[in-house]
Write a protein that holds these residues in place. Structure first.
Motif, PDB file in Angstrom:
ATOM      1  N   GLU A 180       0.830  -1.215   0.000  1.00 43.49           N
ATOM      2  CA  GLU A 180       0.000   0.000   0.000  1.00 43.49           C
ATOM      3  C   GLU A 180       0.860   1.259   0.000  1.00 43.49           C
ATOM      4  O   GLU A 180       0.465   2.285  -0.549  1.00 43.49           O
ATOM      5  N   ARG A 181       2.041   1.162   0.606  1.00 43.91           N
ATOM      6  CA  ARG A 181       2.933   2.333   0.649  1.00 43.91           C
ATOM      7  C   ARG A 181       3.612   2.578  -0.694  1.00 43.91           C
ATOM      8  O   ARG A 181       3.826   3.725  -1.085  1.00 43.91           O
ATOM      9  N   VAL A 182       3.993   1.511  -1.415  1.00 41.45           N
ATOM     10  CA  VAL A 182       4.831   1.685  -2.601  1.00 41.45           C
ATOM     11  C   VAL A 182       4.056   1.696  -3.920  1.00 41.45           C
ATOM     12  O   VAL A 182       4.600   2.097  -4.949  1.00 41.45           O
ATOM     13  N   VAL A 183       2.810   1.266  -3.907  1.00 39.48           N
ATOM     14  CA  VAL A 183       2.007   1.263  -5.138  1.00 39.48           C
ATOM     15  C   VAL A 183       0.967   2.378  -5.044  1.00 39.48           C
ATOM     16  O   VAL A 183       0.147   2.420  -4.118  1.00 39.48           O
ATOM     17  N   SER A 184       1.020   3.282  -6.014  1.00 39.10           N
ATOM     18  CA  SER A 184       0.098   4.419  -5.983  1.00 39.10           C
ATOM     19  C   SER A 184      -1.266   4.007  -6.530  1.00 39.10           C
ATOM     20  O   SER A 184      -1.407   3.006  -7.246  1.00 39.10           O
ATOM     21  N   ARG A 185      -2.280   4.793  -6.213  1.00 42.15           N
ATOM     22  CA  ARG A 185      -3.624   4.542  -6.740  1.00 42.15           C
ATOM     23  C   ARG A 185      -3.637   4.638  -8.258  1.00 42.15           C
ATOM     24  O   ARG A 185      -4.358   3.899  -8.940  1.00 42.15           O
ATOM     25  N   ARG A 186      -2.830   5.554  -8.779  1.00 41.78           N
ATOM     26  CA  ARG A 186      -2.773   5.703 -10.231  1.00 41.78           C
ATOM     27  C   ARG A 186      -2.198   4.458 -10.889  1.00 41.78           C
ATOM     28  O   ARG A 186      -2.708   3.995 -11.916  1.00 41.78           O
ATOM     29  N   LEU A 217      -2.257   1.430  -9.781  1.00 44.44           N
ATOM     30  CA  LEU A 217      -3.221   0.336  -9.691  1.00 44.44           C
ATOM     31  C   LEU A 217      -4.373   0.556 -10.669  1.00 44.44           C
ATOM     32  O   LEU A 217      -4.853  -0.398 -11.297  1.00 44.44           O
ATOM     33  N   ALA A 218      -4.791   1.803 -10.841  1.00 44.39           N
ATOM     34  CA  ALA A 218      -5.875   2.104 -11.782  1.00 44.39           C
ATOM     35  C   ALA A 218      -5.467   1.819 -13.220  1.00 44.39           C
ATOM     36  O   ALA A 218      -6.306   1.478 -14.070  1.00 44.39           O
ATOM     37  N   GLN A 219      -4.179   1.944 -13.517  1.00 40.86           N
ATOM     38  CA  GLN A 219      -3.680   1.707 -14.880  1.00 40.86           C
ATOM     39  C   GLN A 219      -3.067   0.319 -15.049  1.00 40.86           C
ATOM     40  O   GLN A 219      -2.413   0.034 -16.054  1.00 40.86           O
ATOM     41  N   ALA A 220      -3.300  -0.553 -14.082  1.00 44.19           N
ATOM     42  CA  ALA A 220      -2.675  -1.882 -14.113  1.00 44.19           C
ATOM     43  C   ALA A 220      -3.063  -2.681 -15.355  1.00 44.19           C
ATOM     44  O   ALA A 220      -2.237  -3.396 -15.938  1.00 44.19           O
ATOM     45  N   THR A 222      -4.885  -5.878  -6.611  1.00 40.16           N
ATOM     46  CA  THR A 222      -4.547  -5.264  -5.325  1.00 40.16           C
ATOM     47  C   THR A 222      -3.116  -4.738  -5.382  1.00 40.16           C
ATOM     48  O   THR A 222      -2.329  -5.119  -6.261  1.00 40.16           O
ATOM     49  N   ALA A 223      -2.782  -3.901  -4.419  1.00 41.43           N
ATOM     50  CA  ALA A 223      -1.427  -3.355  -4.367  1.00 41.43           C
ATOM     51  C   ALA A 223      -0.397  -4.471  -4.176  1.00 41.43           C
ATOM     52  O   ALA A 223       0.674  -4.467  -4.791  1.00 41.43           O
ATOM     53  N   GLU A 224      -0.716  -5.440  -3.323  1.00 40.55           N
ATOM     54  CA  GLU A 224       0.220  -6.542  -3.101  1.00 40.55           C
ATOM     55  C   GLU A 224       0.439  -7.331  -4.389  1.00 40.55           C
ATOM     56  O   GLU A 224       1.575  -7.653  -4.751  1.00 40.55           O
TER      57      GLU A 224
END
Length: 545
Positions: free
Chosen positions: A467-473, A475-478, A489-491
């Motif tokens: 959660e600290r190292v992966v931004s919402r952006r 993840l949204a563009q994954a 998920t971030a993990e």
């Protein structure tokens, strides 16, 4: 044991050099030596050796009487009986290596040689203009194959040996063989794997059959130890192994190994109790959450996966294997396979009927080569340690998979009435108050997945880090970056990102299958995500209290 690389086709000096370089990437699988055999224009075989049987001899590629050459990763447990039969036909083995019988069997029987083998294996064999490659029935030993730009066929124990040499590659399926003349075909297909009814298994035979499976896996000319999480499965294997070893030598020192992130982690507490009960020389290893996070690149490089439960569980097993290797132990017994066979994961509580449970157990066993046995092999072999898995012995597997499926449903253990417990039939097979194999608290301990049992802070720490190292952006563009196996998920994003950096391209990504539990609303793979985690635990305590 070992790592192999084989190439068939228009082999020249450049191809041979590339194969030898690829085999060097597998040095961790075989730190005790290397070997090469080649025939220009036809084939090259490369081997990295972890010497377990007859360390002084048995160097590979190993040769048969009539010139066949073989490279083998694994163990053939019935090799002595096979060697005796071969000697009667004039094919005498000259070493104590279990791998030597493969060369003689291939010369004598061709592709049919696989049907005589009781063991774990991935091997490549050449005899004259013919060649074959085969993998054991469950895929306990890893194997991949692909083609280079010239059309040559490559085979290797790990992806890292193919990634720079092949333009396409995939997982070599378990229970299959490939030959020059016959192509790829399945050779292992028991009724239960085909979804067909067979003769019902007798649950009264479970104890004897599992003991036999453990006994054959004690075969070793080097030090052997026990992986002990304190759960039902590893504890049963440890208890049976301890009895068998002490029946031969009452004063034998037996080493057991456990790991956790804290001294009071569930697995360390339970393993401590089992070790004391069995009288093993017990070793406890601790690792910090931050050390596990720092090692993620190494973990993903070795296990070659981005699957969440694989990475979570591989990390403690990787650290524990390093400790075991440093002590000079090369072989360990482990408990993989039981949960898939007996419906031991907590999500099996939701199976609607016995038939649905049976279908899921078959699917899970069939895919073990993509999950738990892959993790067990690659986490241990990262440090030159071989993990042996008695629950996946073929005779035991045929018995257990042919049991009436209603016997595998969670049910009351008969010591308190109302409570239900998973793997009841296996627990009951070893419930002997007159001669207990394990403490009752362990025999009836609720299933605790390895990544949870080492300490709940481990999985929680991984999630918090992601959660600290992966931004919402990001993840949204994954889906744009990872159209195949898009992380949700971030993990999952962290693991997918690191895997893509180490093993680029969709061919590599398609070699991994992500696992999610069925039938529960929370798709997280941690056992703690299942509502039965606490309820079942309370029930087990009532049964043993």
């Amino acid at each position: 044991m070992c790592g192999i690389v084989a190439v068939f086709g228009d082999v020249d000096g450049n191809v041979a050099a590339a194969a030898e370089s690829a085999a060097a990437r597998l040095a961790h699988r075989g730190p005790d030596g290397s070997g090469l055999w080649m025939r220009l224009g036809s084939a090259v075989l490369c081997h990295r050796r972890l010497a377990i049987m007859d360390p002084a001899q048995g160097k590979q590629p190993i040769r048969g009487r009539d010139g066949a050459a073989v490279v083998h990763n694994g163990e053939i447990y019935n090799f002595r009986a096979l060697a005796e039969a071969l000697a009667a036909t004039g094919r005498r083995c000259v070493s104590g290596s279990d791998s030597e019988v493969l060369a003689h069997l291939y010369e004598e029987r061709g592709e049919a040689c696989v049907e005589a083998l009781d063991g774990i294996f991935a091997f490549a064999a050449v005899h004259g203009d013919d060649w074959m490659v085969a993998r054991d029935p469950i895929g306990i030993k890893p194997l991949y194959y692909g083609r280079d730009r010239a059309g040559n066929l490559w085979f290797a124990s790990e992806l890292k040996a193919l990634i720079d040499n092949c333009v396409s590659f995939e997982v070599f399926p378990p229970g299959h063989l490939m030959s020059r003349s016959g192509g790829l075909r399945r050779w292992y297909a028991p009724p239960w794997l085909r979804g067909e009814p067979g003769e019902p298994g007798d649950p009264a035979q479970l104890r004897r059959s599992l003991s036999d499976a453990v006994e054959k896996r004690l075969m070793s000319d080097v030090p052997l130890g026990l992986l002990l999480s304190g759960g039902l499965d590893s504890s049963l294997i440890a208890a049976l192994a301890t009895r068998l070893v002490r029946a031969r030598d009452a004063r034998a020192e037996i080493h057991s190994f456990a790991i956790g992130v804290a001294k009071d982690s569930p697995d360390l507490r339970a393993a401590r109790e089992v070790a004391q009960f069995l009288g093993t020389t017990h070793h406890e290893v601790s690792f910090r959450v931050e050390d596990g996070i720092a090692a993620l690149d190494d973990i993903i490089r070795h296990v070659e996966s981005y699957d969440i439960p694989t990475i979570r569980a591989s990390t403690p097993m990787y650290f524990l294997s390093r400790y075991i290797s440093d002590l000079g132990v090369k072989v360990v017994l482990s408990g993989e396979g039981s949960d898939e066979i007996f419906g031991g994961y907590l999500y099996f509580y939701y199976a609607e009927d016995p038939q649905e449970l049976q279908r899921e157990t078959v699917a899970r066993v069939a895919n073990l080569h993509l999950s738990d046995v892959l993790r067990a092999d690659k986490s241990t072999m990262a440090h030159g340690v071989e993990a042996r898995v008695p629950f996946l012995d073929l005779k035991f597997l045929d018995l257990a998979m042919s049991l009436p499926p209603e016997l595998k449903q969670p049910r009351g253990a008969g010591r308190g009435g109302e409570a239900r417990v998973e793997k009841w039939i296996l627990r009951q097979a070893f419930a002997d108050d007159a001669d207990p194999l394990l403490p009752s608290s362990v025999l009836w301990r609720q299933k605790e997945q390895f990544s949870d049992g080492v300490g709940y802070g481990w999985v929680d720490g991984l999630r918090a880090h992601a959660e600290r190292v992966v931004s919402r952006r990001e993840l949204a563009q994954a889906a744009e970056r990872f159209p195949y196996a898009t992380p949700a998920t971030a993990e999952a994003y962290v693991y997918r990102d690191r895997f893509a950096a180490l093993f680029p391209g969709e061919h590599a990504a398609r070699c991994i299958v992500r696992w999610e539990p069925r039938w529960q609303t929370d798709s997280d793979t941690s056992g703690r995500a299942n509502p039965f985690h606490r309820a079942a635990g309370e029930g087990a305590r009532r049964l043993t209290g």
